[in-house]
Each structure stands twice: as structure tokens, then as C-alpha cells.
Design a protein around this motif. Structure first.
Motif, PDB file in Angstrom:
ATOM      1  N   LEU A  89      50.224 -47.916 -31.264  1.00 28.00           N
ATOM      2  CA  LEU A  89      50.132 -48.736 -30.063  1.00 28.00           C
ATOM      3  C   LEU A  89      48.718 -48.660 -29.479  1.00 28.00           C
ATOM      4  N   PRO A  90      48.018 -49.797 -29.303  1.00 31.14           N
ATOM      5  CA  PRO A  90      46.664 -49.777 -28.740  1.00 31.14           C
ATOM      6  C   PRO A  90      46.661 -49.200 -27.319  1.00 31.14           C
ATOM      7  N   ASP A  91      45.538 -48.601 -26.931  1.00 28.27           N
ATOM      8  CA  ASP A  91      45.440 -47.951 -25.616  1.00 28.27           C
ATOM      9  C   ASP A  91      45.624 -48.940 -24.471  1.00 28.27           C
ATOM     10  N   ASP A  92      45.054 -50.141 -24.597  1.00 23.70           N
ATOM     11  CA  ASP A  92      45.184 -51.105 -23.495  1.00 23.70           C
ATOM     12  C   ASP A  92      46.636 -51.539 -23.319  1.00 23.70           C
ATOM     13  N   VAL A  93      47.370 -51.626 -24.414  1.00 26.04           N
ATOM     14  CA  VAL A  93      48.795 -51.959 -24.325  1.00 26.04           C
ATOM     15  C   VAL A  93      49.564 -50.834 -23.649  1.00 26.04           C
ATOM     16  N   ARG A  94      49.240 -49.606 -23.990  1.00 30.93           N
ATOM     17  CA  ARG A  94      49.882 -48.450 -23.356  1.00 30.93           C
ATOM     18  C   ARG A  94      49.672 -48.469 -21.847  1.00 30.93           C
ATOM     19  N   HIS A  95      48.441 -48.742 -21.428  1.00 33.36           N
ATOM     20  CA  HIS A  95      48.118 -48.745 -19.997  1.00 33.36           C
ATOM     21  C   HIS A  95      48.893 -49.832 -19.258  1.00 33.36           C
ATOM     22  N   MET A  96      48.988 -51.020 -19.861  1.00 37.43           N
ATOM     23  CA  MET A  96      49.713 -52.113 -19.212  1.00 37.43           C
ATOM     24  C   MET A  96      51.211 -51.815 -19.139  1.00 37.43           C
ATOM     25  N   LEU A  97      51.759 -51.231 -20.195  1.00 36.67           N
ATOM     26  CA  LEU A  97      53.182 -50.874 -20.177  1.00 36.67           C
ATOM     27  C   LEU A  97      53.465 -49.801 -19.131  1.00 36.67           C
ATOM     28  N   MET A  98      52.559 -48.844 -19.006  1.00 36.82           N
ATOM     29  CA  MET A  98      52.731 -47.794 -17.999  1.00 36.82           C
ATOM     30  C   MET A  98      52.620 -48.358 -16.594  1.00 36.82           C
ATOM     31  N   CYS A  99      51.802 -49.403 -16.442  1.00 37.12           N
ATOM     32  CA  CYS A  99      51.699 -50.073 -15.145  1.00 37.12           C
ATOM     33  C   CYS A  99      53.035 -50.707 -14.765  1.00 37.12           C
ATOM     34  N   LEU A 100      53.681 -51.343 -15.737  1.00 38.58           N
ATOM     35  CA  LEU A 100      54.992 -51.937 -15.480  1.00 38.58           C
ATOM     36  C   LEU A 100      56.049 -50.858 -15.231  1.00 38.58           C
ATOM     37  N   GLN A 101      55.914 -49.744 -15.926  1.00 37.80           N
ATOM     38  CA  GLN A 101      56.882 -48.662 -15.742  1.00 37.80           C
ATOM     39  C   GLN A 101      56.823 -48.097 -14.326  1.00 37.80           C
ATOM     40  N   LYS A 102      55.634 -48.013 -13.762  1.00 33.98           N
ATOM     41  CA  LYS A 102      55.495 -47.505 -12.393  1.00 33.98           C
ATOM     42  C   LYS A 102      56.210 -48.410 -11.387  1.00 33.98           C
ATOM     43  N   LYS A 103      56.160 -49.726 -11.660  1.00 35.12           N
ATOM     44  CA  LYS A 103      56.781 -50.691 -10.758  1.00 35.12           C
ATOM     45  C   LYS A 103      58.292 -50.788 -10.987  1.00 35.12           C
ATOM     46  N   PHE A 104      58.699 -50.651 -12.274  1.00 38.79           N
ATOM     47  CA  PHE A 104      60.112 -50.825 -12.611  1.00 38.79           C
ATOM     48  C   PHE A 104      60.568 -49.670 -13.519  1.00 38.79           C
ATOM     49  N   PRO A 105      60.683 -48.483 -12.980  1.00 43.52           N
ATOM     50  CA  PRO A 105      61.042 -47.307 -13.799  1.00 43.52           C
ATOM     51  C   PRO A 105      62.420 -47.415 -14.449  1.00 43.52           C
ATOM     52  N   ASP A 106      63.336 -48.155 -13.842  1.00 41.04           N
ATOM     53  CA  ASP A 106      64.682 -48.267 -14.407  1.00 41.04           C
ATOM     54  C   ASP A 106      64.746 -49.267 -15.558  1.00 41.04           C
ATOM     55  N   ASP A 107      63.840 -50.234 -15.575  1.00 43.84           N
ATOM     56  CA  ASP A 107      63.863 -51.284 -16.599  1.00 43.84           C
ATOM     57  C   ASP A 107      62.912 -51.007 -17.762  1.00 43.84           C
ATOM     58  N   VAL A 108      61.857 -50.284 -17.473  1.00 44.24           N
ATOM     59  CA  VAL A 108      60.827 -50.046 -18.506  1.00 44.24           C
ATOM     60  C   VAL A 108      60.876 -48.583 -18.930  1.00 44.24           C
ATOM     61  N   ASN A 109      61.651 -48.311 -19.954  1.00 47.50           N
ATOM     62  CA  ASN A 109      61.763 -46.963 -20.511  1.00 47.50           C
ATOM     63  C   ASN A 109      60.873 -46.882 -21.754  1.00 47.50           C
ATOM     64  N   LEU A 110      59.812 -46.095 -21.681  1.00 49.80           N
ATOM     65  CA  LEU A 110      58.821 -46.042 -22.754  1.00 49.80           C
ATOM     66  C   LEU A 110      58.960 -44.820 -23.650  1.00 49.80           C
ATOM     67  N   ASP A 111      59.951 -43.989 -23.388  1.00 51.33           N
ATOM     68  CA  ASP A 111      60.090 -42.754 -24.176  1.00 51.33           C
ATOM     69  C   ASP A 111      60.254 -43.067 -25.662  1.00 51.33           C
ATOM     70  N   ARG A 112      61.136 -43.993 -25.967  1.00 50.88           N
ATOM     71  CA  ARG A 112      61.393 -44.316 -27.369  1.00 50.88           C
ATOM     72  C   ARG A 112      60.205 -45.053 -27.991  1.00 50.88           C
ATOM     73  N   LEU A 113      59.587 -45.960 -27.218  1.00 47.81           N
ATOM     74  CA  LEU A 113      58.456 -46.719 -27.723  1.00 47.81           C
ATOM     75  C   LEU A 113      57.281 -45.810 -28.069  1.00 47.81           C
ATOM     76  N   PHE A 114      56.953 -44.901 -27.183  1.00 50.86           N
ATOM     77  CA  PHE A 114      55.821 -44.016 -27.428  1.00 50.86           C
ATOM     78  C   PHE A 114      56.108 -43.007 -28.529  1.00 50.86           C
ATOM     79  N   GLY A 115      57.375 -42.878 -28.886  1.00 53.60           N
ATOM     80  CA  GLY A 115      57.722 -41.949 -29.961  1.00 53.60           C
ATOM     81  C   GLY A 115      57.846 -42.624 -31.308  1.00 53.60           C
ATOM     82  N   VAL A 116      57.756 -43.970 -31.337  1.00 53.58           N
ATOM     83  CA  VAL A 116      57.868 -44.700 -32.597  1.00 53.58           C
ATOM     84  C   VAL A 116      56.574 -44.564 -33.373  1.00 53.58           C
TER      85      VAL A 116
END
Length: 275
Positions: A89-116
Motif C-alpha cells: 500500500l503506497p504511503d499517500d494512500v495509507r495517510h488518506m485512509l487514516m484520515c477517513l478512519q479518524k472521522k469514521f472509526p466505526d466504518d473504516v477498519n484498517l486492521d485487516r487492510l494494513f495486514g494484507v
């Protein structure tokens, strides 16, 4: 992001449009797999981040944005090894996904994605190699095998052959390396087996006690006449044999392949070979 507020009205129009409410969600699901799905997903991610950052009350957008579908699509993209996620996963994509996770922690679960883990490319066509070398640009790569490939049993890294390519350069690079490896690997494996005393004529034709008996100057360059021991060639039907045909690649060595000289067959005289 969102430094220029002049685009805010456009994003509000997009947020209320049918494209946002139905088409975007459907297209994210549809394009979640494929070699170039990453490019589409990057643009979708940028758009959604802009919408969220520019909105005065982001929490009110919950349920309107295809966030769950987007995260699942990115998981598939990494797993399938799309062009945008070959190395993870590119770094800029990670940062944008984490930005969405901060706003919507219940909808954006990145644990599985970052472990793929990213899908591995085809590393090499060689069955065995001592070292995997990084390939240069195809215009800088040698056509002939290098000493490291033949003597050190090294191999160059190969990329996966894809159905479509975003850049012509990637297409040429991939197919150049695949075609090059097609003829290098049999030579590499054949020389190794020969040095071990286990080679077969099906793998490699070997001629010993070869002598250089003359030299010619032609319009194609300098040509050397070589003589093969009659005991090795008298049983070969040169009129129909594919051995030593015009253009065939030869590897010459007089020190058990410690050093190599490459040549190609300029002419094969069947009458002289059969005499």
C-alpha cells in the motif's frame, strides 16, 4: 487538502448527485479487482477525502459515503497485486485512509487492510539461482547473458505478464525481460549440468576440442572459421539438423567456463561438415 475553498460548491453538488449516491458505490465494487484497479481506487479515495475535509460537519455524512466498500476494494487490490499496489500500500494512500478512519472509526477498519501482504511478482524463471539481481531499464540491459548469470548462477528479477499496461514502457520492459530469460535460462541450467557431468544433448549441445582455423572479413564483421572433431559430427545429418544453424548463439570457453566468449553462427557448410 481543502486549502482552496472555491471548489467547495462543486463538492457539495457532487455529494448530492446520483453519481455519488448510486454509481460511485457500484463502480467501487465493480473495479475492486483487476491489474489497474488501484488507479481508479486512488482517485475515488482522493475525492472522498476532499468531500469529508471540506464538509462543515463530517459526521453527518455517515452512511452516505461508500467507505466500507472502498476499504474492501483496497484489500482486494493489495491481495490481487494491482499495478498501484505491487509493493504494498503506497504511503499517500495509507495517510488518506487514516484520515477517513479518524472521522469514521466505526466504518473504516484498517486492521485487516494494513495486514494484507502484496501479491508477489514472478521473481525469476530460473529454477535455482544464487542471487536475484534487479533488472535495469531495457535499453540499458545487455542482450547477451552476463558472466554473473552464467558463472555465478545469478538471475534477473522478472515482472508479472499482465493483460493490460498503463505505460508502454512497462509493457516493453516486461516482455523484453521475459523474452531474454527464455533463452538465458536453458543456457544457465545447461552449463551448470555440464560442469556437474549431468547434462543431456536435449538440454545443451556441447562440442569439445574445437579449433579456430581461419578468419574472414565480411560485410557483417569479422568471421572466424572453426573446425569440429569429426568423431563428434560425422553422424549428424546436417541437411536436416537444427544444430549450428545460422544465427544460433554459441558460448565459447577454453578454461571450463571461467571466462566466456559469445558468438553466433554465420554459415554452416553441410558439405564440409559431412566430409
Amino acid at each position: 487538502l481543502a486549502e482552496d475553498d472555491r471548489a467547495d460548491p462543486l463538492y457539495r453538488i457532487f455529494l448530492d448527485s446520483s453519481a455519488m449516491k448510486t454509481m460511485l458505490r457500484t463502480n467501487i465494487i465493480k473495479h475492486s479487482a483487476g491489474q489497474h484497479s488501484g488507479t481508479f481506487l486512488v482517485e475515488c479515495l482522493k475525492c472522498l477525502v476532499e468531500v469529508v475535509v471540506r464538509h462543515p460537519t463530517p459526521q453527518s455524512l455517515r452512511g452516505q459515503l461508500p467507505l466500507v466498500e472502498l476499504v474492501e476494494a483496497w484489500e482486494m487490490s493489495v491481495r490481487e497485486g494491482s499495478s498501484a499496489t505491487k509493493k504494498g500500500l503506497p504511503d499517500d494512500v495509507r495517510h488518506m485512509l487514516m484520515c477517513l478512519q479518524k472521522k469514521f472509526p466505526d466504518d473504516v477498519n484498517l486492521d485487516r487492510l494494513f495486514g494484507v501482504r502484496a501479491k508477489k511478482d514472478v521473481r525469476s524463471a530460473a529454477e535455482e539461482y544464487s542471487e536475484l539481481l534487479e533488472a535495469d531499464h531495457y535499453m540499458d540491459m545487455p542482450i547477451l547473458p552476463t558472466s554473473a548469470e552464467m558463472l555465478g548462477q545469478c538471475a534477473f528479477e522478472l515482472s508479472e505478464n499482465m493483460r493490460t499496461y498503463e505505460k508502454v514502457e512497462d509493457y516493453v520492459q516486461t516482455h523484453f525481460m521475459l523474452l531474454r530469460e527464455d533463452y538465458v535460462e536453458p543456457l544457465r541450467a545447461g552449463i551448470k549440468l555440464y560442469m556437474q557431468g549431468r547434462h543431456s544433448p536435449k538440454d545443451l549441445h556441447v562440442y569439445t576440442d574445437v579449433k579456430v582455423v581461419g578468419m574472414l572479413s565480411t560485410w557483417e564483421g569479422v568471421v572466424y572459421r572453426v573446425e569440429l572433431p569429426k568423431a563428434q559430427v560425422k553422424k549428424i545429418k546436417w541437411d536436416s539438423s537444427k544444430q549450428l544453424m545460422y544465427g544460433s548463439l554459441l558460448c565459447l570457453s577454453d578454461d571450463s567456463f571461467e571466462t566466456l566468449i559469445w558468438a553466433t553462427v554465420w554459415r554452416r557448410d553441410a558439405e564440409m561438415m559431412s566430409a
